[in-house]
Write an enzyme that holds these catalytic residues in place. Structure first.
Site, short mmCIF file in Angstrom:
data_model
loop_
_atom_site.label_atom_id
_atom_site.label_comp_id
_atom_site.label_asym_id
_atom_site.label_seq_id
_atom_site.Cartn_x
_atom_site.Cartn_y
_atom_site.Cartn_z
N ASP A 76 -29.60 3.69 -49.92
CA ASP A 76 -29.80 5.11 -50.40
C ASP A 76 -29.35 5.85 -49.13
O ASP A 76 -29.71 5.83 -48.18
CB ASP A 76 -31.51 5.09 -50.45
N ASP A 117 -26.05 11.30 -52.97
CA ASP A 117 -27.21 10.53 -52.73
C ASP A 117 -27.04 9.41 -53.61
O ASP A 117 -27.24 9.58 -54.82
CB ASP A 117 -28.42 11.40 -52.97
#
Length: 410
Positions: free
Chosen positions: A97, A293
């Protein structure tokens, strides 16, 4: 004078002393949101219970600015890979992430009422010869409660390699990570991943823990301090993609990489010039900030602007924050253009419309979602997997920049 054979041997040794790219296959899974929708569950109560943050609004001692980003992203995370923690490695599936900076996995010492812990792999320090106790408590606040536990230190293997595969891996020694003993609500019960491996900057790390990639850089485990993602957007395609540590692979893209400087070293944040929906609508007028992201599958923007976008493409509200479009209309939808660094990045409707199964039928969902991130971190747009799937993405810590190139279709 050295003979040709000796020269070849020396060259071979020099070549072997350099670090190869570390490759982590990514698998694609059904998101938490889709899993809960399929079984008739709802995440709306979670979403409505106030600020839903990946991490608490706590400040780093180096800054007075609070740093936050939204857990709502994890409801839509779709790609994970394997790592190992400990010696010998205990394997975990994690979301890599870029929108957070901590590593955490469930602990063998999780609370008896933590249902999510029951259905995931758990770290057991007693089974690791390289474990070092830390014991500092950590707390990550979410809208429905908090994920909490304590910090520990151990060796992280990427990838796990407990299957004795021939793929080259690395071992990041003395890595601080979170052992989660309590996970909030039912959200993580539906998660196909065990934990999160954050790849953002240290600025947003809870408890100021050194992120895995920063530790890897300090230990000089890769030639270049970069990592890159290829995401396979074929719903049936496996592997789901590949994460490369230490380099790029031109087989995954065509054309040249175009780079944007990071504007704030917290998330992988860049400046976006504007966003256009065909010739009908312009958003992000005058420019805005966006973060790249990998922890969310969607392309996210401020609520009011995304409402305009959904209207422009003819999407109507479904449930749980999703918008639906009749599948027969997808081919006639407008192209969406994101202008970054003066260059237009196209998203054709087949790239921003997601075909999913619901109740035995195929429905078409908008890949856009509205979410307001308050100042000082926000407002922000979030370029998730809807965008990254179309554009091979390079995260360059040596030069603090993000690169994009057209991804190939395998």
């Amino acid at each position: 004078m050295k003979t040709p054979g000796v020269l070849l041997l020396i060259l071979g040794l020099l070549a072997s002393s350099s670090f190869a790219i570390i490759r982590i296959p990514l698998r694609k899974f059904t998101s938490i949101r889709r899993t809960m929708t399929e079984v008739g569950g709802s995440v709306e109560d979670l979403i409505l219970k106030g600020p839903i943050t990946k991490y608490s609004m706590q400040s780093s001692p180096k800054t007075t600015e609070p740093v936050s980003e939204l857990l709502k992203n994890y409801l839509d995370a779709q790609y994970y890979g394997d790592i190992g923690i400990g010696t010998p490695p205990q394997c975990f599936t994690v979301v890599f992430d870029t929108g957070s900076s901590n590593l955490w996995v469930p602990s063998i010492h999780c609370k008896i009422l933590d249902i999510a812990c029951w259905v995931h792999h758990k770290y057991n320090s007693d089974k690791s010869s390289t474990y070092v106790k830390n014991g500092t408590s950590f707390d990550i606040h979410y809208g429905s409660g908090s994920l909490s536990g304590y910090l520990s230190q151990d060796t992280v293997s990427v990838p796990c390699k407990s299957d004795q595969s021939k793929a080259r891996g690395i071992k990041v020694e003395k890595q601080i990570f979170g052992e989660a003993t309590k996970q909030p609500g039912i959200v993580f019960v539906a998660a196909k991943f065990d934990g999160i491996l954050g790849m953002g900057y240290p600025h947003i790390s809870v408890n100021n823990v050194l992120p895995v990639f920063d530790n890897l850089m300090q230990q000089k485990l890769v030639d270049k301090n970069i990592f890159s993602f290829y995401l396979n957007r074929d719903p049936e395609g496996q592997p789901g993609g590949e994460l490369m540590l230490g380099g790029t692979d031109s087989k995954y893209y065509h054309g040249e990489l175009s780079y944007l400087n990071v504007t704030r070293k917290a998330y992988w944040q860049v400046h976006m010039d504007q966003l256009e929906v065909g010739n009908e609508l312009t958003l992000c007028k005058g420019g805005c900030e966006a973060i790249v992201d990998t922890g969310t599958s969607l392309l996210v923007g401020p609520v009011e602007e995304v409402k305009e976008l959904q209207k422009a493409i003819g999407a109507v509200p479904l449930i749980q924050g999703e918008y639906m479009i009749p599948c027969e209309k997808v081919s006639s939808l407008p192209t969406v253009y994101l202008k970054l660094g003066g260059k237009n990045y196209e998203l054709h409707p087949d790239k921003y419309i997601l075909k999913v199964s619901q109740g035995g039928k195929t429905i078409c969902l908008s890949g856009f979602m509205g979410m307001d991130i308050p100042p000082p971190s926000g407002p922000l747009w979030i370029l998730g997997d809807v965008f990254i799937g179309s554009y091979y993405t390079v995260f360059d810590r040596d030069n603090n920049r993000v690169g994009f190139a057209n991804a190939v279709v395998l």
